[in-house]
Design an enzyme around this catalytic site. Structure first.
Site, PDB file in Angstrom:
ATOM      1  N   HIS A  38       8.547  24.947  85.762  1.00 54.51           N
ATOM      2  CA  HIS A  38       7.107  24.897  85.497  1.00 54.51           C
ATOM      3  C   HIS A  38       6.536  23.512  85.785  1.00 54.51           C
ATOM      4  CE1 HIS A  38       8.875  23.909  81.450  1.00 54.51           C
ATOM      5  NE2 HIS A  38       7.926  22.989  81.432  1.00 54.51           N
ATOM      6  N   HIS A  56       4.099  16.730  83.295  1.00 56.69           N
ATOM      7  CA  HIS A  56       5.494  16.689  83.753  1.00 56.69           C
ATOM      8  C   HIS A  56       5.810  17.886  84.643  1.00 56.69           C
ATOM      9  CE1 HIS A  56       6.027  19.093  79.916  1.00 56.69           C
ATOM     10  NE2 HIS A  56       6.891  19.771  80.655  1.00 56.69           N
ATOM     11  N   GLU A  76      11.308  17.002  83.236  1.00 55.08           N
ATOM     12  CA  GLU A  76      12.029  17.778  82.227  1.00 55.08           C
ATOM     13  C   GLU A  76      13.126  18.561  82.940  1.00 55.08           C
ATOM     14  OE1 GLU A  76       9.611  20.840  80.396  1.00 55.08           O
ATOM     15  OE2 GLU A  76      11.050  21.158  78.775  1.00 55.08           O
TER      16      GLU A  76
HETATM   17 CO    CO Z   1       7.766  21.621  79.898  1.00 52.59          CO
END
Ligand code: CO
Length: 138
Positions: free
Chosen positions: A7, A79, A130
Site C-alpha cells: 500500500h 509511507h 514499511e
Molecule cells: Co502502512
C-alpha cells in the site's frame, strides 16, 4: 527481498473528510475505520486491485504522524509499504547494510494482522518505508 507494493499511505487531518473524498468524489470502496492504538493511528484501506491506499488519522496524544501533519496540515503522502516473506531476515540484512530500523527493531502487528517494521526515511531517499510480512510474495 522485496515483494509487491502492499500500500501507499497518506496521513490526513480528518479521516471522515478523506473517506468522503475517496468514496464520493473518486468512487472507491473504503473499509470501515480501524483504530490501532499501538500505532497511534486510525486507518482505512482502499483496495485498488493491484495495490491499496491507506488513509491515516492521528489517534491519541503521541501519534507518530502528528509531527508530519504539523508540517503538512492538509495531509500528504506518508509511507510506502513493501511485502517481504521473512521480516526478521529482511531486518537483519538491512541492519547489516547500515539501514536504520525505527522503534525497538522488533516487528509490531500491523493493520492486516501481520508483522510490520518501519525503516528510517533518511536511508531510503527521504521516504518512510514499511515492511509487511506476507506468507507468499508475488
Ligand atoms: Co502502512
Amino acid at each position: 527481498m522485496l515483494g509487491r507494493l502492499n500500500h501507499v499511505a497518506m496521513a490526513v487531518p480528518d479521516l471522515a473528510a478523506a473517506v468522503a473524498v475517496y468514496r464520493d468524489t473518486l468512487g472507491a470502496e473504503v473499509t470501515e475505520p480501524q483504530a490501532l492504538p499501538e500505532h497511534g493511528v486510525t486507518v482505512v484501506f482502499i483496495d485498488l486491485g493491484n495495490t491499496k491506499v491507506e488513509l491515516l488519522e492521528p489517534l491519541g496524544n503521541n501519534s507518530p504522524i502528528a509531527a508530519f501533519l504539523e508540517k503538512n496540515p492538509a495531509g500528504g503522502m506518508h509511507h510506502v509499504c513493501y511485502e517481504v516473506t521473512d521480516i526478521l531476515a529482511a531486518r537483519d540484512k538491512l541492519r547489516a547494510g547500515g539501514a536504520r530500523i525505527l522503534g525497538d527493531g522488533n516487528p509490531k502487528i500491523g493493520a492486516h494482522g501481520r508483522p510490520v517494521l518501519f525503516l528510517h526515511p533518511k536511508d531510503f531517499m527521504g521516504t518512510l518505508v514499511e515492511l509487511e510480512e506476507v506468507s507468499e510474495s508475488g
